[in-house]
Design a protein around this motif. Structure first.
Motif, PDB file in Angstrom:
ATOM      1  N   TYR A  42      -7.691  -9.114   5.570  1.00 42.61           N
ATOM      2  CA  TYR A  42      -7.302  -7.867   4.896  1.00 42.61           C
ATOM      3  C   TYR A  42      -5.962  -8.003   4.207  1.00 42.61           C
ATOM      4  N   GLY A  43      -5.869  -7.357   3.060  1.00 43.84           N
ATOM      5  CA  GLY A  43      -4.584  -7.264   2.383  1.00 43.84           C
ATOM      6  C   GLY A  43      -4.441  -8.203   1.205  1.00 43.84           C
ATOM      7  N   GLY A  44      -3.307  -8.076   0.554  1.00 45.12           N
ATOM      8  CA  GLY A  44      -3.022  -8.873  -0.634  1.00 45.12           C
ATOM      9  C   GLY A  44      -1.755  -8.404  -1.288  1.00 45.12           C
ATOM     10  N   HIS A  45      -1.782  -8.392  -2.614  1.00 47.95           N
ATOM     11  CA  HIS A  45      -0.648  -8.019  -3.421  1.00 47.95           C
ATOM     12  C   HIS A  45      -0.093  -6.639  -3.046  1.00 47.95           C
ATOM     13  N   LYS A  46       1.187  -6.553  -2.823  1.00 52.48           N
ATOM     14  CA  LYS A  46       1.918  -5.303  -2.537  1.00 52.48           C
ATOM     15  C   LYS A  46       1.605  -4.678  -1.176  1.00 52.48           C
ATOM     16  N   CYS A  47       0.998  -5.427  -0.272  1.00 51.33           N
ATOM     17  CA  CYS A  47       0.739  -4.881   1.064  1.00 51.33           C
ATOM     18  C   CYS A  47       1.965  -4.997   1.958  1.00 51.33           C
ATOM     19  N   ARG A  48       2.860  -5.911   1.595  1.00 51.31           N
ATOM     20  CA  ARG A  48       4.047  -6.097   2.422  1.00 51.31           C
ATOM     21  C   ARG A  48       5.242  -5.410   1.788  1.00 51.31           C
ATOM     22  N   ASP A  49       6.220  -5.158   2.615  1.00 47.91           N
ATOM     23  CA  ASP A  49       7.440  -4.537   2.147  1.00 47.91           C
ATOM     24  C   ASP A  49       8.456  -5.655   1.896  1.00 47.91           C
ATOM     25  N   THR A  50       8.172  -6.479   0.900  1.00 45.51           N
ATOM     26  CA  THR A  50       8.993  -7.657   0.686  1.00 45.51           C
ATOM     27  C   THR A  50       9.002  -8.056  -0.792  1.00 45.51           C
ATOM     28  N   PRO A  51      10.087  -8.672  -1.245  1.00 46.26           N
ATOM     29  CA  PRO A  51      10.088  -9.166  -2.617  1.00 46.26           C
ATOM     30  C   PRO A  51       9.220 -10.418  -2.769  1.00 46.26           C
ATOM     31  N   ASN A  52       8.918 -11.119  -1.660  1.00 49.01           N
ATOM     32  CA  ASN A  52       8.055 -12.303  -1.719  1.00 49.01           C
ATOM     33  C   ASN A  52       6.613 -11.840  -1.649  1.00 49.01           C
ATOM     34  N   ASP A  53       5.986 -11.683  -2.799  1.00 49.33           N
ATOM     35  CA  ASP A  53       4.653 -11.111  -2.797  1.00 49.33           C
ATOM     36  C   ASP A  53       3.572 -12.166  -2.982  1.00 49.33           C
ATOM     37  N   SER A  54       2.380 -11.800  -2.581  1.00 48.33           N
ATOM     38  CA  SER A  54       1.209 -12.654  -2.729  1.00 48.33           C
ATOM     39  C   SER A  54       0.578 -12.376  -4.094  1.00 48.33           C
ATOM     40  N   ILE A  55      -0.159 -13.367  -4.647  1.00 49.97           N
ATOM     41  CA  ILE A  55      -0.871 -13.111  -5.910  1.00 49.97           C
ATOM     42  C   ILE A  55      -2.308 -12.690  -5.619  1.00 49.97           C
ATOM     43  N   ARG A  56      -2.667 -12.722  -4.329  1.00 48.08           N
ATOM     44  CA  ARG A  56      -4.040 -12.349  -3.978  1.00 48.08           C
ATOM     45  C   ARG A  56      -4.265 -10.862  -4.228  1.00 48.08           C
ATOM     46  N   LYS A  57      -5.408 -10.518  -4.770  1.00 54.73           N
ATOM     47  CA  LYS A  57      -5.709  -9.106  -5.054  1.00 54.73           C
ATOM     48  C   LYS A  57      -6.031  -8.369  -3.762  1.00 54.73           C
ATOM     49  N   CYS A  58      -5.588  -7.129  -3.695  1.00 58.43           N
ATOM     50  CA  CYS A  58      -5.812  -6.295  -2.525  1.00 58.43           C
ATOM     51  C   CYS A  58      -6.896  -5.272  -2.854  1.00 58.43           C
ATOM     52  N   ASP A  59      -7.729  -4.935  -1.860  1.00 60.91           N
ATOM     53  CA  ASP A  59      -8.785  -3.937  -2.065  1.00 60.91           C
ATOM     54  C   ASP A  59      -8.247  -2.509  -2.009  1.00 60.91           C
ATOM     55  N   GLU A  64      -1.913   3.283  -1.261  1.00 60.37           N
ATOM     56  CA  GLU A  64      -2.608   3.499   0.004  1.00 60.37           C
ATOM     57  C   GLU A  64      -3.073   2.151   0.539  1.00 60.37           C
ATOM     58  N   CYS A  65      -2.248   1.552   1.374  1.00 62.39           N
ATOM     59  CA  CYS A  65      -2.574   0.233   1.884  1.00 62.39           C
ATOM     60  C   CYS A  65      -3.360   0.344   3.188  1.00 62.39           C
ATOM     61  N   HIS A  66      -4.515  -0.322   3.228  1.00 59.43           N
ATOM     62  CA  HIS A  66      -5.357  -0.262   4.425  1.00 59.43           C
ATOM     63  C   HIS A  66      -5.188  -1.484   5.321  1.00 59.43           C
ATOM     64  N   ALA A  67      -4.490  -2.499   4.817  1.00 63.88           N
ATOM     65  CA  ALA A  67      -4.373  -3.752   5.569  1.00 63.88           C
ATOM     66  C   ALA A  67      -3.792  -3.492   6.957  1.00 63.88           C
ATOM     67  N   SER A  68      -2.715  -2.726   6.986  1.00 69.44           N
ATOM     68  CA  SER A  68      -2.052  -2.424   8.225  1.00 69.44           C
ATOM     69  C   SER A  68      -3.009  -1.762   9.223  1.00 69.44           C
ATOM     70  N   ASP A  69      -3.745  -0.737   8.773  1.00 71.21           N
ATOM     71  CA  ASP A  69      -4.687  -0.026   9.657  1.00 71.21           C
ATOM     72  C   ASP A  69      -5.741  -0.980  10.213  1.00 71.21           C
ATOM     73  N   MET A  70      -6.224  -1.887   9.359  1.00 75.72           N
ATOM     74  CA  MET A  70      -7.281  -2.807   9.796  1.00 75.72           C
ATOM     75  C   MET A  70      -6.773  -3.735  10.891  1.00 75.72           C
ATOM     76  N   TYR A  71      -5.562  -4.248  10.732  1.00 74.57           N
ATOM     77  CA  TYR A  71      -5.014  -5.148  11.754  1.00 74.57           C
ATOM     78  C   TYR A  71      -4.637  -4.380  13.028  1.00 74.57           C
ATOM     79  N   ILE A  72      -4.205  -3.137  12.866  1.00 71.92           N
ATOM     80  CA  ILE A  72      -3.887  -2.318  14.044  1.00 71.92           C
ATOM     81  C   ILE A  72      -5.181  -2.019  14.819  1.00 71.92           C
ATOM     82  N   HIS A  73      -6.268  -1.752  14.093  1.00 78.62           N
ATOM     83  CA  HIS A  73      -7.556  -1.512  14.763  1.00 78.62           C
ATOM     84  C   HIS A  73      -7.970  -2.735  15.562  1.00 78.62           C
ATOM     85  N   GLN A  74      -7.727  -3.907  15.004  1.00 82.28           N
ATOM     86  CA  GLN A  74      -8.087  -5.135  15.715  1.00 82.28           C
ATOM     87  C   GLN A  74      -7.271  -5.257  16.996  1.00 82.28           C
TER      88      GLN A  74
END
Ligand SMILES: Cc1ncc(COP(=O)(O)O)c(C=O)c1O
Ligand SMILES: [Zn+2]
Length: 127
Positions: A42-59, A64-74
């Motif tokens: 889960y996750g990708g571009h702009k999911c983190r609160d950091t200037p070092n960003d990923s180029i991977r596209k986020c769904d 509204e970032c869902h990456a965090s919720d998905m990992y918290i559910h896990q």
């Protein structure tokens, strides 16, 4: 992909293959999924609160970032299915050095700590 040390007890906390060896380790320790927005499911571009960003596209939809919720559910799933009713502690490595200067998605720690505290666990941030 956290690195917490190489002594026999800490070997079980360290969940990164580069630093794991073939001997019994990790008695009483459960490793949770790495909330890695770059390589994880889960996750990708702009999911983190950091200037070092990923180029991977986020769904996620914008702002509204869902990456965090998905990992918290896990994590919640691990806590309710694999762990006893009460736990001692949760160790996090918020910026994983050996794991590739990798940061959790926005708000992950907040949600993770809430879930851990609900189980009576102490939250330890290892930096
Ligand atoms: C995040 C983190 N935790 C733990 C350790 C291990 O520390 P010590 O050997 O002092 O237990 C290190 C060592 O590099 C580290 O980077
Ligand atoms: Zn996102």
């Amino acid at each position: 992909s956290a690195y917490h040390g190489g002594s026999p007890y800490l070997q079980g906390l360290t969940a990164i293959s580069t630093w794991n060896y073939n001997f019994p380790r990790g008695f009483g320790i459960h490793n949770t999924m790495n909330p890695d927005v770059f390589r994880g499911p889960y996750g990708g571009h702009k999911c983190r609160d950091t200037p070092n960003d990923s180029i991977r596209k986020c769904d996620c939809t914008q702002n509204e970032c869902h990456a965090s919720d998905m990992y918290i559910h896990q994590l919640e799933d691990l806590l309710s299915h694999s762990c006893p009713k009460k736990i001692a502690a949760f160790f996090a490595e918020p910026i994983q050095g050996a794991g590739g200067i990798n940061q959790f998605p926005k708000d992950f720690l907040k949600g993770a700590y809430k879930a851990v505290r609900a189980k009576g666990g102490l939250c330890i941030s290892d930096e």
